[in-house]
Write a protein that holds these residues in place. Structure first.
Motif, PDB file in Angstrom:
ATOM      1  N   LEU A 348     -50.572  31.964  48.578  1.00 32.10           N
ATOM      2  CA  LEU A 348     -49.578  32.654  49.407  1.00 32.10           C
ATOM      3  C   LEU A 348     -49.052  33.917  48.733  1.00 32.10           C
ATOM      4  N   LEU A 349     -48.965  33.906  47.397  1.00 40.07           N
ATOM      5  CA  LEU A 349     -48.558  35.122  46.701  1.00 40.07           C
ATOM      6  C   LEU A 349     -49.598  36.227  46.876  1.00 40.07           C
ATOM      7  N   THR A 350     -50.872  35.849  46.908  1.00 42.07           N
ATOM      8  CA  THR A 350     -51.922  36.834  47.158  1.00 42.07           C
ATOM      9  C   THR A 350     -51.779  37.423  48.557  1.00 42.07           C
ATOM     10  N   TYR A 351     -51.529  36.568  49.546  1.00 42.11           N
ATOM     11  CA  TYR A 351     -51.322  37.069  50.913  1.00 42.11           C
ATOM     12  C   TYR A 351     -50.128  38.010  50.973  1.00 42.11           C
ATOM     13  N   SER A 352     -49.016  37.626  50.343  1.00 37.62           N
ATOM     14  CA  SER A 352     -47.812  38.462  50.417  1.00 37.62           C
ATOM     15  C   SER A 352     -48.031  39.789  49.719  1.00 37.62           C
ATOM     16  N   ALA A 353     -48.770  39.772  48.583  1.00 40.00           N
ATOM     17  CA  ALA A 353     -49.033  41.027  47.883  1.00 40.00           C
ATOM     18  C   ALA A 353     -49.951  41.931  48.681  1.00 40.00           C
ATOM     19  N   GLY A 354     -50.861  41.340  49.443  1.00 39.56           N
ATOM     20  CA  GLY A 354     -51.828  42.142  50.185  1.00 39.56           C
ATOM     21  C   GLY A 354     -51.330  42.667  51.515  1.00 39.56           C
ATOM     22  N   TYR A 355     -50.337  41.983  52.136  1.00 41.79           N
ATOM     23  CA  TYR A 355     -49.956  42.336  53.499  1.00 41.79           C
ATOM     24  C   TYR A 355     -48.506  42.776  53.665  1.00 41.79           C
ATOM     25  N   THR A 356     -47.602  42.294  52.839  1.00 41.63           N
ATOM     26  CA  THR A 356     -46.188  42.574  53.079  1.00 41.63           C
ATOM     27  C   THR A 356     -45.699  43.711  52.177  1.00 41.63           C
ATOM     28  N   PRO A 357     -44.537  44.298  52.481  1.00 43.48           N
ATOM     29  CA  PRO A 357     -44.030  45.415  51.670  1.00 43.48           C
ATOM     30  C   PRO A 357     -43.872  45.034  50.199  1.00 43.48           C
ATOM     31  N   ALA A 358     -44.146  45.973  49.311  1.00 44.31           N
ATOM     32  CA  ALA A 358     -44.095  45.705  47.877  1.00 44.31           C
ATOM     33  C   ALA A 358     -42.691  45.354  47.408  1.00 44.31           C
ATOM     34  N   ASP A 359     -41.673  45.866  48.103  1.00 47.53           N
ATOM     35  CA  ASP A 359     -40.309  45.587  47.676  1.00 47.53           C
ATOM     36  C   ASP A 359     -39.765  44.266  48.212  1.00 47.53           C
ATOM     37  N   ALA A 360     -40.510  43.612  49.126  1.00 45.70           N
ATOM     38  CA  ALA A 360     -40.049  42.334  49.679  1.00 45.70           C
ATOM     39  C   ALA A 360     -41.252  41.471  50.075  1.00 45.70           C
TER      40      ALA A 360
END
Length: 416
Positions: A348-360
């Motif tokens: 899930l951290l990989t997904y968040s790093a790849g798709y969501t804003p870097a600041d959140a």
């Protein structure tokens, strides 16, 4: 006709002992093939075989026994058909009764759902369409086939080769149902259900093989003329591929004589619909998580690998035209009883790093939680830096899908 093989029943993740005389060499080959796909495990012992069920439920007709695996973990039998109909965007059949009322459980329920839809189609009248035929007739009907008449009849006019174009019910919309009804006869041990299936099957054309029927279903386009066939075709597809829809619930189906449902695939389908419905009131919509926007690993040995969330939601951002994305992943695991695994957190951290804003950076896990809805938030990072937030949502599978959908709308986190 229903058979009377001895029945072996067990639940998800349960195991049982089978004697050497209960499995033939062909049975062992079939079970090992299912083991290779993660449906079950079969190990040899001193006095026989030890069979352990995984997250796959349903019925498998073997040469000497009928293996019935009941849903136990997340979605129990009385709710299985309700959630399955929800995942398939199909009306819940009146036959969605308790698992324990039928000796074959899921197999009987799917066959009964198909029967119910076919009965409604018959009452309304089967669809008819124009079908082109070539035949030999004593009188001229349609158009004369001059080439066939000249080369096969050599000028004789007592029989005419003609081409007709008449409205008939022998079309693929009806033909696939006839094939599926006959396939359902081999899946049930309920004598009343078997008689009803046999009686209605004669009202449908049944020429063609199951493989041809599946190809026809893949080509089917629904319009206002045949939209009423969609629920019946859905249940027919489940039967013809052995319990799973090729593009939804399973990748390969099962061999003939089985009707098995992969529960993790069902849960993924449920989560995709729940999350999509929850995002719609906020202006969100599902978008592909592959292609140009996919997360890929290049430069390593072997093929390029990819990371794809089960669902990627896109939300409008008020201050810019670029949307904000939120990855959602379905986990068919007991995250109501133990913590989220390190592997899933990394994913899930990989997904968040790849798709969501870097600041959140954030992502969502959705798991089944029988008995009540729940949510918790995992914050991952060090004392100096935050790596991301993972929202863990538990869906009460004892509730109706409509209730779960309403709760999901309130529980789905707002996009960063």
């Amino acid at each position: 006709m229903p058979d009377h093989r001895p029945e072996v029943r067990l639940g998800e993740y349960e195991s049982t002992e089978l004697g050497t005389d209960q499995l033939t060499a062909g049975d062992v080959t079939r079970l090992h093939a299912l083991q290779a796909r993660g449906c079950l495990s079969l190990t040899a012992g001193r006095t026989g075989w030890r069979l352990k069920a995984e997250a796959t439920v349903g019925v498998l007709v073997l040469d000497r026994v009928r293996l019935v695996v009941e849903p136990k973990f997340a979605i129990r039998g009385e709710q299985l058909m309700t959630w399955l109909a929800y995942a398939l965007h199909t009306p819940v059949p009146a036959t969605a009764r308790r698992w324990s009322t039928g000796p074959d459980g899921y197999a009987d329920l799917v066959a009964a759902a198909l029967l119910e839809e076919c009965e409604m189609l018959l009452r309304a009248g089967l669809r008819r369409d124009y079908v082109r035929r070539q035949s030999l007739e004593p009188v001229l009907r349609g158009r004369l086939d001059f080439a066939a008449q000249a080369t096969r009849r050599f000028g004789q006019l007592d029989q005419l080769h003609v081409r007709t174009f008449d409205r008939e019910s022998d079309i693929w919309d009806n033909r696939v149902l006839g094939v599926a009804l006959r396939a359902a006869l081999s899946q049930t041990t309920d004598s009343r259900l078997a008689r009803a299936l046999h009686g209605i099957a004669d009202a449908f054309p049944h020429s063609g093989t199951p493989a041809a029927a599946l190809r026809a279903l893949q080509r089917t386009q629904y319009t206002r003329l045949n939209a009423r066939y969609r629920p019946a075709h859905t249940w027919a597809r489940l039967l013809l591929v052995g319990g799973g829809v090729t593009d939804l619930l399973t990748d390969h189906g099962t061999t003939a004589g089985g009707l098995l449902l992969a529960m993790p695939m069902l849960w993924e389908a449920v989560v995709r619909r729940l999350a999509a419905e929850a995002a719609t009131p906020r202006g969100g919509r599902p978008v592909p998580g592959h292609g140009a926007s996919g997360i890929t690993v290049r430069g390593d040995l072997g093929k390029t690998s990819t990371f794809r969330p089960d669902l990627l939601l896109s939300f409008p951002r008020p201050d810019t035209d670029a949307p904000v994305l939120l990855p959602v992943d379905a986990k068919y695991k007991r995250y109501d009883r133990h913590g989220v695994s390190a592997g899933d957190i990394h994913q899930l951290l990989t997904y968040s790093a790849g798709y969501t804003p870097a600041d959140a950076p954030s992502a969502v896990i959705v798991h089944p939680q029988p008995g009540g809805h729940a949510r918790r938030t995992l914050r991952i990072g060090t004392s100096q830096r935050s790596l991301g937030v993972v929202h863990v949502l538990g869906i009460d599978t004892h509730a109706r899908p409509e209730q779960a959908s309403a709760w999901m709308r309130t529980a789905l986190p707002s996009p960063p």
